[in-house]
Write an enzyme that holds these catalytic residues in place. Structure first.
Site, mmCIF file in Angstrom:
data_model
loop_
_atom_site.group_PDB
_atom_site.id
_atom_site.type_symbol
_atom_site.label_atom_id
_atom_site.label_comp_id
_atom_site.label_asym_id
_atom_site.label_seq_id
_atom_site.Cartn_x
_atom_site.Cartn_y
_atom_site.Cartn_z
ATOM 1 C CB CYS A 32 -0.926 -0.030 1.222
ATOM 2 S SG CYS A 32 -1.825 1.501 1.512
ATOM 3 C CB CYS A 55 0.273 2.049 4.066
ATOM 4 S SG CYS A 55 -1.390 1.356 3.857
#
Length: 307
Positions: free
Chosen positions: A67, A70
């Site tokens: 991700c 993230c």
């Protein structure tokens, strides 16, 4: 977010199965005496984290290695947590490695950040946000915690230095433009920036990965999981309906579920309607990583359906 409340996620988050877990300390977990305020939480050790939330507010960062947003948000959250000197504990949860926690928090997309006050979930934010917004939300969290009698502090080593973070190389201009757009929540602009980068260099692997990640975020933005699942159940051969649920599953860390859904759809469709499903699968394989065992297994099944 203008207001947070420890009752806002009741019914949306189910932590009941995690409350009675043995309180064996996780690796690097808080314990009596000097502790680190940033820990890795797992399905097996989360019961202890819940108990600690009765002493200090706990911020739960749900993330995954694949991700991109993230990787933007997590260092900011860690920085702000450490600056608070033990007034907040940060529990990092890898959703791929801890599917029960991902399911309990009903993480439809990541990064997803939720706090716990006395065992009750408190919504914070989803997606990458600017540092100032993180600081504002943390300040509000401490206020809500105080209103609910959670005013403790963890003992930390005042002389210990936070783990050093290697300086990251400066991003190419179009990559920096894409990251700034993601922070602003403008996924369309981020997609355009990555597409420009790929037009200049079709082999730019970072741009390929970034485009896939932000495209997924753009697709799931505004989708309702329950409504999407209902539409998919009503139309088992409705390609877009199945795409929506697969995207939501992948964004929430349910990688195998996403792959299985699309492979089942591929198997049921006439051969002249399969191309979009195969292309979406290949795109999602790239998001997770070609060496991931879940991708290897899904590729093998796709090959068996093709030949």
């Amino acid at each position: 977010m203008s207001e947070i409340s420890p009752t806002a996620l009741r019914g949306a988050v189910d932590l009941s199965t995690l409350r009675n877990r043995p309180a064996a300390p996780p690796e690097g977990a808080p314990a009596p005496g000097v502790v680190d305020v940033v820990v890795d939480a797992t399905d097996e050790t989360f019961g202890q984290i819940l108990e600690l939330s009765r002493t200090v507010p706990v911020v739960v960062d749900l993330w995954a290695e694949w991700c991109g947003p993230c990787k933007q948000l997590s260092p900011i959250i860690e920085k702000v947590t450490r600056e608070l000197g033990g007034r907040v504990l940060l529990a990092k949860v890898d959703v791929d490695a801890n599917p029960q926690l991902a399911q309990s928090f009903r993480a439809q997309s990541i990064p997803m950040v939720v706090a716990l006050i006395a065992g009750q979930p408190v919504p914070m934010f989803t997606g990458a946000v600017p540092e100032q917004q993180v600081r504002d939300v943390f300040a509000q969290l401490l206020q809500v915690a105080a209103q609910n009698g959670v005013t403790g502090s963890l003992a930390v080593d005042a002389d210990a230095e936070a783990p050093s973070t290697p300086e990251e190389p400066e991003l190419p201009p179009l990559h920096a433009e894409a990251f700034a757009a993601i922070e602003a929540g403008d996924y369309t602009a981020a997609i355009r920036a990555y597409e420009k980068a790929l037009a200049e260099n079709p082999r730019d692997e970072e741009a390929i990965a970034g485009l896939g990640q932000v495209s997924l975020l753009d697709r799931v933005q505004g989708l309702d999981l329950q409504a999407a699942r209902a539409a998919a159940a009503e139309g088992p051969l409705d390609v877009q309906a199945q795409f929506d649920v697969a995207d939501l599953d992948l964004a929430g860390g349910h990688v195998d579920d996403a792959f299985s859904r699309l492979l089942d759809l591929f198997a049921q469709l006439p051969s002249d309607q399969r191309t979009p499903v195969r292309e979406r699968l290949i795109e999602l394989f790239g998001l997770i990583g070609t060496g991931d065992p879940r991708v290897v297994a899904a590729r093998n099944r796709l090959s068996s359906l093709l030949f």
